[in-house]
Scaffold this motif. Structure first.
Motif, PDB file in Angstrom:
ATOM      1  N   LYS A   1      11.205  -9.401  -8.102  1.00 38.57           N
ATOM      2  CA  LYS A   1      11.783  -8.778  -6.911  1.00 38.57           C
ATOM      3  C   LYS A   1      11.333  -7.319  -6.805  1.00 38.57           C
ATOM      4  CE  LYS A   1      16.201  -7.981  -4.558  1.00 38.57           C
ATOM      5  NZ  LYS A   1      17.668  -8.152  -4.626  1.00 38.57           N
ATOM      6  N   LYS A   2      11.440  -6.592  -7.937  1.00 40.71           N
ATOM      7  CA  LYS A   2      10.980  -5.204  -7.947  1.00 40.71           C
ATOM      8  C   LYS A   2       9.468  -5.128  -7.764  1.00 40.71           C
ATOM      9  CE  LYS A   2      14.331  -2.437 -10.513  1.00 40.71           C
ATOM     10  NZ  LYS A   2      14.543  -1.582 -11.703  1.00 40.71           N
ATOM     11  N   ALA A   3       8.760  -6.041  -8.406  1.00 41.77           N
ATOM     12  CA  ALA A   3       7.303  -6.048  -8.291  1.00 41.77           C
ATOM     13  C   ALA A   3       6.879  -6.222  -6.834  1.00 41.77           C
ATOM     14  CB  ALA A   3       6.707  -7.161  -9.150  1.00 41.77           C
ATOM     15  N   TYR A   4       7.564  -7.132  -6.143  1.00 47.29           N
ATOM     16  CA  TYR A   4       7.243  -7.377  -4.740  1.00 47.29           C
ATOM     17  C   TYR A   4       7.555  -6.140  -3.885  1.00 47.29           C
ATOM     18  CZ  TYR A   4       7.744  -9.104  -0.002  1.00 47.29           C
ATOM     19  OH  TYR A   4       7.662  -9.253   1.344  1.00 47.29           O
ATOM     20  N   ALA A   5       8.692  -5.480  -4.193  1.00 45.81           N
ATOM     21  CA  ALA A   5       9.068  -4.281  -3.431  1.00 45.81           C
ATOM     22  C   ALA A   5       8.023  -3.176  -3.605  1.00 45.81           C
ATOM     23  CB  ALA A   5      10.446  -3.784  -3.881  1.00 45.81           C
ATOM     24  N   TYR A   6       7.569  -2.978  -4.849  1.00 42.03           N
ATOM     25  CA  TYR A   6       6.547  -1.954  -5.092  1.00 42.03           C
ATOM     26  C   TYR A   6       5.228  -2.319  -4.414  1.00 42.03           C
ATOM     27  CZ  TYR A   6       9.274   0.724  -8.484  1.00 42.03           C
ATOM     28  OH  TYR A   6      10.205   1.527  -9.085  1.00 42.03           O
ATOM     29  N   GLU A   7       4.903  -3.609  -4.404  1.00 45.82           N
ATOM     30  CA  GLU A   7       3.662  -4.051  -3.771  1.00 45.82           C
ATOM     31  C   GLU A   7       3.695  -3.790  -2.268  1.00 45.82           C
ATOM     32  OE1 GLU A   7       0.887  -8.073  -3.353  1.00 45.82           O
ATOM     33  OE2 GLU A   7       2.654  -8.070  -4.646  1.00 45.82           O
ATOM     34  N   ARG A   8       4.845  -4.054  -1.664  1.00 42.13           N
ATOM     35  CA  ARG A   8       4.995  -3.785  -0.225  1.00 42.13           C
ATOM     36  C   ARG A   8       4.860  -2.292   0.071  1.00 42.13           C
ATOM     37  NH1 ARG A   8      10.341  -5.937   2.175  1.00 42.13           N
ATOM     38  NH2 ARG A   8       9.489  -4.776   3.935  1.00 42.13           N
ATOM     39  N   GLU A   9       5.498  -1.462  -0.769  1.00 43.20           N
ATOM     40  CA  GLU A   9       5.435  -0.014  -0.568  1.00 43.20           C
ATOM     41  C   GLU A   9       4.003   0.488  -0.729  1.00 43.20           C
ATOM     42  OE1 GLU A   9       7.671   4.066  -2.123  1.00 43.20           O
ATOM     43  OE2 GLU A   9       8.227   2.109  -2.967  1.00 43.20           O
ATOM     44  N   GLN A  10       3.284  -0.076  -1.722  1.00 42.28           N
ATOM     45  CA  GLN A  10       1.890   0.319  -1.929  1.00 42.28           C
ATOM     46  C   GLN A  10       1.033  -0.056  -0.724  1.00 42.28           C
ATOM     47  OE1 GLN A  10      -0.484  -2.129  -4.360  1.00 42.28           O
ATOM     48  NE2 GLN A  10      -1.937  -0.524  -4.954  1.00 42.28           N
ATOM     49  N   LYS A  11       1.247  -1.260  -0.215  1.00 43.25           N
ATOM     50  CA  LYS A  11       0.446  -1.722   0.914  1.00 43.25           C
ATOM     51  C   LYS A  11       0.687  -0.860   2.160  1.00 43.25           C
ATOM     52  CE  LYS A  11      -0.441  -5.618   3.908  1.00 43.25           C
ATOM     53  NZ  LYS A  11      -0.235  -4.757   5.086  1.00 43.25           N
ATOM     54  N   ALA A  12       1.951  -0.521   2.411  1.00 47.84           N
ATOM     55  CA  ALA A  12       2.259   0.317   3.570  1.00 47.84           C
ATOM     56  C   ALA A  12       1.582   1.678   3.455  1.00 47.84           C
ATOM     57  CB  ALA A  12       3.773   0.484   3.705  1.00 47.84           C
ATOM     58  N   LEU A  13       1.637   2.261   2.246  1.00 43.65           N
ATOM     59  CA  LEU A  13       1.014   3.568   2.036  1.00 43.65           C
ATOM     60  C   LEU A  13      -0.513   3.476   2.164  1.00 43.65           C
ATOM     61  CD1 LEU A  13       1.255   6.543   1.329  1.00 43.65           C
ATOM     62  CD2 LEU A  13       1.331   5.923  -1.088  1.00 43.65           C
ATOM     63  N   SER A  14      -1.105   2.407   1.617  1.00 40.25           N
ATOM     64  CA  SER A  14      -2.564   2.243   1.700  1.00 40.25           C
ATOM     65  C   SER A  14      -3.016   2.068   3.146  1.00 40.25           C
ATOM     66  CB  SER A  14      -3.005   1.034   0.864  1.00 40.25           C
ATOM     67  OG  SER A  14      -2.709   1.224  -0.497  1.00 40.25           O
ATOM     68  N   ASP A  15      -2.254   1.272   3.920  1.00 44.79           N
ATOM     69  CA  ASP A  15      -2.592   1.094   5.335  1.00 44.79           C
ATOM     70  C   ASP A  15      -2.536   2.423   6.078  1.00 44.79           C
ATOM     71  OD1 ASP A  15      -2.905  -1.549   4.833  1.00 44.79           O
ATOM     72  OD2 ASP A  15      -1.103  -2.231   5.874  1.00 44.79           O
TER      73      ASP A  15
END
Length: 643
Positions: A327-341
């Motif tokens: 769950k945390k891993a997915y949350a961090y992945e989403r945050e990373q993707k938003a920042l990268s975009d």
């Protein structure tokens, strides 16, 4: 604070003190250059006032070296903080200034310009333009036998690496090493060797890179330079981890690299070492990996390093996934993707903005179309990745992401609309100001003509008639005296009428232009004895100033000198008019009582308001320097497109 930090701060304070102690403008320019050269990479906002002061003094003293150096420093500073459009403008200004000058110092400046502008193009991924500038720099530094040529060859090698031309990358890395060996500079040689090792690792030639590091180690060890040691141990860690596959030994090298980076207090070096440590420890599934990830995240957040922040978020996702906390891993992945975009979109926006500036200068429509096409491809690629990730995650999460993107686009459109409205309002205000100023000058011209041609003609006719009457009249001595006095008064009235008409619209301004009119005006003040006023003009024979600009500048100078006469209690004043690099500059200085600028501008006097309105109408810049008791200096610059 460590000893190194204290020493660095003392050095900066000493350099600032030298600026204050400079007794002449030329010495002040040198002191400004020494301070900015030492603090360029700090990327702090207090750097900009020093740049503006060096530009102002260089223009005032007509120092081509000072002005071109200030432009090149501005290019590097704005490149470092990511303001690529402003950086490019300063680069073009420096290029225009140095275009046909072959003096040794200015020729080296041209080499530095090409090298720094190449770094700018490299930063935004335009490697072919970067190569064009690097090769120009190489030609100059080679001719001057200047050791920076070794660094230029390393930069060329990096460009060819990015363009997947491994053969050329290797060739120019070898040239960098060969050039460094021609100078008695062990640190330069070590840097070029380690740059070559980095290039070889980038093209997966780890064995060759390891050999280079073995060669360079004795040089680095003898230098004991912490920056060189940092680079060596970082590269050694990469070779050991990804070529020799000895993770534990690689960790030792990375830790040594991190220690030297910390000793240097170099944020960029610390970040590179932390990324390597955190990534390797996470790959090895070591429990303390999160400690290094935390340090990396804090460093990136405190220093505004968004790309490194995205790296830290990705490592958090990987670490939590290893621990089973999906769950945390997915949350961090989403945050990373938003920042990268967000970073990709900002990078594309900056590239387009910069190329549009180049288009306005060089009319390169094809390059803009190409970059916009690439931007469209990037956006489509990002959207495709988003879609694939949404499918993997689930339809519900995909819907949330799409809604978020739509909302973000909506907000962006709103911001663009508000920006356009603001631009239109500003344009409307300038149009209104233009109409008022033109109407004012037309009315002045009409009144001046009516006074001169109408009332002046009548008064002259009366004088002629009285003189004719005098010849046919017999008058007593008393009447003769009264008649002569009346004639003197009539002469004074004619002179005063002509002075008023000339003030409203000087004849010399209409017939001979701005330079002659201002010279006549200043000579008139000087001859009156009210003020010792010196007028200087530089390069005005090349100035293309039109009638509207000439009238506005004349009124500005007239208002400033009247302020000096009325309020300054000054004994000396200077008016300087100059034209260089397509810009018209006006400087007015006095040795009077000075003033509190903020208080005077807030007082809302009509004189300063009229000056500001005319400068805004010409789309120029107004710089006022003054303190109570220290005189006043006003500098106005009008760009070429508004003359």
């Amino acid at each position: 604070m460590t000893c190194l930090q204290v020493d660095a701060q003392i050095n900066k304070d000493s350099l600032r003190h030298n600026i204050r102690l400079a007794s002449t403008d030329s010495l002040r320019i040198q002191a400004l250059y020494a301070y900015m050269k030492a603090t360029l990479n700090d990327n702090t906002s207090d750097f900009e006032p020093y740049l503006r002061e060096m530009v102002r003094l260089s223009k005032k003293t007509v120092s081509k070296w000072g002005l071109s150096t200030a432009y090149i420093l501005s290019l590097s500073y704005y490149k470092n903080i990511g303001n690529y459009e402003t950086a490019l403008r300063y680069g073009d200004s420096a290029a225009a200034l140095l275009s046909r000058d072959t003096a040794s110092g200015l020729l080296l400046n041209r080499g530095h310009l090409y090298n720094n502008r190449g770094n700018l193009y490299y930063s935004i991924g335009d490697f072919r333009k970067a190569l064009d500038d690097y090769f120009q720099a190489e030609r100059i530094f080679k001719q001057q036998r200047f050791k920076t040529i070794a660094s230029v060859y390393s930069s060329i090698a990096n460009c060819f690496t990015e363009l997947s031309n491994d053969q050329k990358a290797t060739e120019f890395s070898d040239r960098a090493v060969e050039a460094a060996m021609q100078f008695d500079d062990p640190r330069l040689l070590a840097t070029c060797l380690m740059n070559k090792a980095t290039m070889l690792m980038n093209i997966d030639r780890y064995a060759a890179a390891d050999s280079i590091l073995s060669i360079v180690w004795p040089v680095v060890q003898q230098l004991r330079n912490t920056k060189s040691l940092f680079v060596y141990y970082l590269n050694k860690g990469d070779v050991t981890a990804y070529y020799q596959k000895d993770s534990l030994k690689a960790l030792t090298y990375y830790k040594q690299s991190y220690a030297y980076a910390s000793e240097n207090h170099d944020v960029s070096q610390i970040a590179k070492a932390l990324v390597s440590l955190a990534q390797l420890k996470t790959d090895m599934k070591q429990a303390d990996a999160v400690t290094y990830i935390d340090s990396l995240y804090r460093l990136a957040d405190e220093n505004g390093m968004s790309s490194l922040k995205a790296d830290a978020l990705g490592l958090y996702a990987q670490w939590n996934a290893q621990r089973g906390d999906y769950k945390k891993a997915y949350a961090y992945e989403r945050e990373q993707k938003a920042l990268s975009d967000s970073l990709n979109s900002e990078e594309s926006r900056q590239k387009i903005s910069m190329l549009e500036v180049r288009f306005r200068i060089e009319n390169k429509e094809q390059e803009i179309a190409k970059l916009k096409t690439q931007d469209t491809i990037n956006r489509l690629s990002i959207r495709q990745k988003s879609t694939l990730n949404s499918i993997l995650i689930g339809g519900s999460i995909g819907l949330v992401i799409i809604l978020a993107l739509l909302y973000r686009n909506y907000r962006n459109r709103q911001k663009l609309q508000l920006q356009r409205i603001t631009e239109l309002e500003t344009e409307k205000q300038l149009t209104a100001t233009e109409a008022v100023l033109k109407g004012e000058e037309q009315e002045r011209t009409r009144l001046a003509k009516d006074l001169h041609d109408g009332l002046g003609g009548m008064l002259s006719g009366m004088k002629h008639a009285f003189q004719a009457m005098k010849e046919h009249l017999i008058m007593t001595p008393e009447n003769q005296l009264a008649f002569e006095r009346s004639m003197d008064m009539l002469d004074c009235s004619i002179k005063e009428m002509r002075r008023v008409a000339h003030n409203m619209m000087p004849e010399s301004l209409v017939k001979f232009g701005l330079d002659t009119a201002l010279r006549d005006f200043c000579n008139g003040i000087q001859q009156s004895g009210a003020l010792h006023l010196v007028y200087q003009s530089i390069g005005m024979e090349q100035a293309p100033a039109g009638q509207t600009t000439a009238v506005a500048v004349y009124r500005i100078v007239q208002e400033l000198i009247h302020n000096v006469l009325k309020h300054a209690a000054a004994s000396n004043a200077l008016v300087q008019l100059s034209y260089a690099e397509g810009a018209l500059s006006v400087t007015v200085e006095d040795n009077g009582r000075g003033m509190d600028i903020v208080q005077r501008l807030h007082a809302g006097g009509m004189g300063w308001q009229n000056i500001q309105n005319r400068v805004d109408f010409l789309k120029g810049t107004l710089d006022i320097q003054s303190q109570p008791g220290r005189g006043l200096s006003v500098f106005i610059e009008i760009p070429a497109e508004n003359q």
